[in-house]
Design an enzyme around this catalytic site. Structure first.
Site, PDB file in Angstrom:
ATOM      1  N   SER A   1      -6.277 -30.695  -0.614  1.00  0.00           N
ATOM      2  CA  SER A   1      -5.075 -30.654   0.225  1.00  0.00           C
ATOM      3  C   SER A   1      -5.117 -31.716   1.323  1.00  0.00           C
ATOM      4  O   SER A   1      -6.175 -32.128   1.775  1.00  0.00           O
ATOM      5  CB  SER A   1      -4.964 -29.274   0.859  1.00  0.00           C
ATOM      6  OG  SER A   1      -6.219 -28.846   1.325  1.00  0.00           O
TER       7      SER A   1
ATOM      8  N   HIS B   1      -1.630 -27.581  -1.751  1.00  0.00           N
ATOM      9  CA  HIS B   1      -2.007 -28.383  -2.917  1.00  0.00           C
ATOM     10  C   HIS B   1      -0.732 -28.827  -3.624  1.00  0.00           C
ATOM     11  O   HIS B   1       0.057 -27.995  -4.045  1.00  0.00           O
ATOM     12  CB  HIS B   1      -2.837 -27.561  -3.901  1.00  0.00           C
ATOM     13  CG  HIS B   1      -4.291 -27.500  -3.564  1.00  0.00           C
ATOM     14  ND1 HIS B   1      -5.238 -28.251  -4.208  1.00  0.00           N
ATOM     15  CD2 HIS B   1      -4.956 -26.788  -2.627  1.00  0.00           C
ATOM     16  CE1 HIS B   1      -6.428 -28.000  -3.699  1.00  0.00           C
ATOM     17  NE2 HIS B   1      -6.290 -27.112  -2.733  1.00  0.00           N
TER      18      HIS B   1
ATOM     19  N   HIS C   1      -7.599 -23.909  -9.630  1.00  0.00           N
ATOM     20  CA  HIS C   1      -8.874 -23.238  -9.381  1.00  0.00           C
ATOM     21  C   HIS C   1      -9.047 -22.037 -10.308  1.00  0.00           C
ATOM     22  O   HIS C   1      -8.070 -21.441 -10.753  1.00  0.00           O
ATOM     23  CB  HIS C   1      -8.937 -22.734  -7.928  1.00  0.00           C
ATOM     24  CG  HIS C   1      -8.670 -23.782  -6.901  1.00  0.00           C
ATOM     25  ND1 HIS C   1      -7.386 -24.205  -6.602  1.00  0.00           N
ATOM     26  CD2 HIS C   1      -9.492 -24.501  -6.111  1.00  0.00           C
ATOM     27  CE1 HIS C   1      -7.450 -25.140  -5.657  1.00  0.00           C
ATOM     28  NE2 HIS C   1      -8.716 -25.338  -5.344  1.00  0.00           N
TER      29      HIS C   1
ATOM     30  N   TYR D   1      -9.928 -19.103  -9.423  1.00  0.00           N
ATOM     31  CA  TYR D   1      -9.383 -17.870  -8.830  1.00  0.00           C
ATOM     32  C   TYR D   1      -7.873 -17.723  -9.031  1.00  0.00           C
ATOM     33  O   TYR D   1      -7.318 -16.651  -8.854  1.00  0.00           O
ATOM     34  CB  TYR D   1      -9.731 -17.768  -7.328  1.00  0.00           C
ATOM     35  CG  TYR D   1      -9.184 -18.883  -6.458  1.00  0.00           C
ATOM     36  CD1 TYR D   1      -7.842 -18.949  -6.113  1.00  0.00           C
ATOM     37  CD2 TYR D   1     -10.029 -19.875  -5.978  1.00  0.00           C
ATOM     38  CE1 TYR D   1      -7.344 -19.974  -5.324  1.00  0.00           C
ATOM     39  CE2 TYR D   1      -9.553 -20.899  -5.185  1.00  0.00           C
ATOM     40  CZ  TYR D   1      -8.213 -20.947  -4.862  1.00  0.00           C
ATOM     41  OH  TYR D   1      -7.732 -21.960  -4.085  1.00  0.00           O
ATOM     42  N   GLU D   2      -7.229 -18.811  -9.416  1.00  0.00           N
ATOM     43  CA  GLU D   2      -5.788 -18.716  -9.680  1.00  0.00           C
ATOM     44  C   GLU D   2      -5.522 -18.070 -11.037  1.00  0.00           C
ATOM     45  O   GLU D   2      -4.369 -17.780 -11.378  1.00  0.00           O
ATOM     46  CB  GLU D   2      -5.161 -20.116  -9.645  1.00  0.00           C
ATOM     47  CG  GLU D   2      -5.194 -20.737  -8.258  1.00  0.00           C
ATOM     48  CD  GLU D   2      -4.670 -22.165  -8.253  1.00  0.00           C
ATOM     49  OE1 GLU D   2      -3.437 -22.326  -8.317  1.00  0.00           O
ATOM     50  OE2 GLU D   2      -5.481 -23.103  -8.195  1.00  0.00           O
TER      51      GLU D   2
ATOM     52  N   MET E   1     -14.894 -23.407  -3.548  1.00  0.00           N
ATOM     53  CA  MET E   1     -14.324 -22.762  -4.738  1.00  0.00           C
ATOM     54  C   MET E   1     -13.774 -23.764  -5.759  1.00  0.00           C
ATOM     55  O   MET E   1     -12.865 -23.425  -6.527  1.00  0.00           O
ATOM     56  CB  MET E   1     -13.214 -21.798  -4.309  1.00  0.00           C
ATOM     57  CG  MET E   1     -13.619 -20.782  -3.263  1.00  0.00           C
ATOM     58  SD  MET E   1     -12.195 -19.832  -2.676  1.00  0.00           S
ATOM     59  CE  MET E   1     -12.905 -18.992  -1.238  1.00  0.00           C
TER      60      MET E   1
ATOM     61  N   ASN F   1     -14.990 -25.201   8.135  1.00  0.00           N
ATOM     62  CA  ASN F   1     -15.307 -24.010   8.932  1.00  0.00           C
ATOM     63  C   ASN F   1     -16.789 -23.714   8.822  1.00  0.00           C
ATOM     64  O   ASN F   1     -17.447 -24.175   7.893  1.00  0.00           O
ATOM     65  CB  ASN F   1     -14.504 -22.798   8.400  1.00  0.00           C
ATOM     66  CG  ASN F   1     -14.755 -22.573   6.911  1.00  0.00           C
ATOM     67  OD1 ASN F   1     -14.169 -23.232   6.054  1.00  0.00           O
ATOM     68  ND2 ASN F   1     -15.647 -21.649   6.602  1.00  0.00           N
TER      69      ASN F   1
ATOM     70  N   HIS G   1      -7.154 -19.217   5.738  1.00  0.00           N
ATOM     71  CA  HIS G   1      -6.813 -20.452   5.025  1.00  0.00           C
ATOM     72  C   HIS G   1      -6.160 -21.475   5.965  1.00  0.00           C
ATOM     73  O   HIS G   1      -6.357 -22.684   5.823  1.00  0.00           O
ATOM     74  CB  HIS G   1      -5.896 -20.114   3.846  1.00  0.00           C
ATOM     75  CG  HIS G   1      -5.617 -21.277   2.937  1.00  0.00           C
ATOM     76  ND1 HIS G   1      -6.612 -22.064   2.393  1.00  0.00           N
ATOM     77  CD2 HIS G   1      -4.461 -21.810   2.482  1.00  0.00           C
ATOM     78  CE1 HIS G   1      -6.072 -23.014   1.638  1.00  0.00           C
ATOM     79  NE2 HIS G   1      -4.774 -22.884   1.688  1.00  0.00           N
TER      80      HIS G   1
HETATM   81  N1  HPA Z   1     -16.017 -20.437   1.615  1.00  0.00           N
HETATM   82  C1  HPA Z   1     -15.589 -20.781   0.378  1.00  0.00           C
HETATM   83  N2  HPA Z   1     -14.729 -21.776   0.165  1.00  0.00           N
HETATM   84  C2  HPA Z   1     -14.288 -22.465   1.233  1.00  0.00           C
HETATM   85  C3  HPA Z   1     -14.685 -22.156   2.537  1.00  0.00           C
HETATM   86  C4  HPA Z   1     -15.610 -21.087   2.735  1.00  0.00           C
HETATM   87  O1  HPA Z   1     -16.019 -20.753   3.864  1.00  0.00           O
HETATM   88  N3  HPA Z   1     -14.055 -23.025   3.374  1.00  0.00           N
HETATM   89  C5  HPA Z   1     -13.303 -23.844   2.576  1.00  0.00           C
HETATM   90  N4  HPA Z   1     -13.442 -23.501   1.291  1.00  0.00           N
END
Ligand code: HPA
Length: 280
Positions: free
Chosen positions: A33, A64, A86, A88-89, A217, A241, A255
Site C-alpha cells: 500500500s 491496496h 493475501h 487471509y483474504e 502477512m 509498528n 490497520h
Molecule cells: N503483524 C503482522 N503483520 C503486520 C504487522 C504486524 O504487527 N504490521 C504490519 N503487518
C-alpha cells in the site's frame, strides 16, 4: 490445481498482458500500500487493471490498489504490481503466486518485493526500513508451501535450495543506495504468518524466541516461487509498528496505524527503489 492447470492459467494471464503492452519488462516490483507515487512516475506507462487479466487475484484490502503499471523507471523497463492478494483474504497459494509465475513467464529475472511488517527486534522502531535477509515460512512449514504438488522441472528443481534466497549483491546495492541518501537500513529475518488477526503476546514471544526480527502477512509465497524459478530477489519491509509482547499500557494496534506509519516511510523507500533501479 495440477501443475498443468497452473501452467495453463499462467500462460493465459501472460498472453493477456503481452497483448496490452509493447514493453518487455526485466524487473518486477511488488508494491504494498501507499507507493502509488512511484508507480505514477513511470514514463509512458501501460496500465492494466487486474480485472483485465484472466485469473489474476484482486486485493480486497483497504489501501491496496489493483493494477499493473508497466514502463520505464530510472532507465529500466519495469512491471509494477500495485496491490497484492493475501492468504487471509481467502485465496489459495496458487492464486497468491500467480503474479510472480506470470512475471517469470514474461522474462522478468529480478524481483523486488516490499511489504509492511511489525518490528519484533527491540532495536527496530516504527518508520525503519528492513532488508529481508532470511524468512521463516510458518505456513510453508505447516504444509501450505506454494510448491506443493507435482513439480514443473522446466521451471525449477523439486527441492529448491533456500540459502542465499535474498540476493547478497542486491542487498549490498541497497545499503550503498541508502548510505548515498543519508539513511541506514535494518536487516533481519521476516516471519510469515497467515493473519488477519495480529499476533497475541504469546505468539510474539514465540516469534522472538525463534529468531524473527519482523512479522507480516505477505511476500514469502511469492519469494518461494521466485526462488524456485531462479530469480534474483530483494525484499524490503517497512516497519510500521512495534510487534512486542509487552506494549505500553493502552497501546492498540490497528490497520490505520500500519497505513499511517507506512506513509511516513514512503519518501525513503521511494528514493531507495529509484537508486537501486538506477544501478541495476
Ligand atoms: N503483524 C503482522 N503483520 C503486520 C504487522 C504486524 O504487527 N504490521 C504490519 N503487518
Amino acid at each position: 490445481m495440477t501443475t498443468t492447470e497452473t501452467a495453463k492459467q499462467v500462460e493465459i494471464a501472460a498472453q493477456a498482458i503481452r497483448q496490452q503492452t509493447i514493453y518487455r519488462p526485466t524487473v518486477g516490483l511488488v508494491l504494498g500500500s501507499g507507493l502509488s507515487e512511484l508507480a505514477n512516475s513511470i514514463q509512458d506507462p501501460d496500465i492494466i487493471s487486474y480485472d483485465r487479466i484472466p485469473g489474476w487475484p484482486q486485493s480486497t484490502v483497504v489501501g491496496h490498489s489493483g493494477r499493473l503499471v508497466i514502463g520505464t523507471l530510472e532507465g529500466k523497463t519495469v512491471l509494477v504490481q500495485q496491490g497484492r492478494a493475501h492468504y487471509y483474504e481467502g485465496y489459495d497459494m496458487d492464486q497468491i503466486t500467480l503474479p510472480v509465475r506470470v512475471m517469470r513467464t514474461l522474462g522478468i529475472q529480478v524481483l523486488i518485493v516490499t511489504n509492511a511488517a511489525g518490528g519484533i527486534n527491540a532495536d527496530f522502531s516504527p518508520g525503519d526500513l528492513m532488508l529481508i535477509t532470511d524468512h521463516i515460512n510458518f505456513l510453508g512449514m505447516a504444509g501450505q508451501n506454494p510448491l506443493r504438488g507435482p513439480n514443473d522441472e522446466t521451471v525449477g528443481p523439486r527441492f529448491p535450495d533456500m540459502i542465499g534466497t535474498y540476493d547478497p549483491g542486491l542487498r549490498k546495492l541497497a545499503h550503498e543506495t541508502a548510505a548515498a541518501n543519508n539513511f541506514t537500513l535494518q536487516e533481519g529475518t521476516y516471519a510469515y504468518v497467515a493473519g488477519p488477526s495480529f499476533e497475541t503476546p504469546a505468539e510474539l514471544r514465540f516469534l522472538r524466541t525463534v529468531g524473527a526480527d519482523a512479522v507480516g502477512m505477505s511476500t514469502v509465497p511469492t519469494v518461494v516461487v521466485a526462488r524456485h524459478a531462479g530469480m534474483q530477489i530483494l525484499g524490503i519491509s517497512s516497519i510500521t509498528n512495534k510487534a512486542v509482547p509487552d506494549p505500553e499500557p493502552g497501546t492498540v494496534l490497528d490497520h490505520e496505524e500500519v497505513l499511517e506509519t507506512g506513509k511516513q516511510i514512503i519518501p525513503r523507500l521511494t528514493s531507495l527503489l529509484r537508486g537501486i533501479l538506477q544501478q541495476l
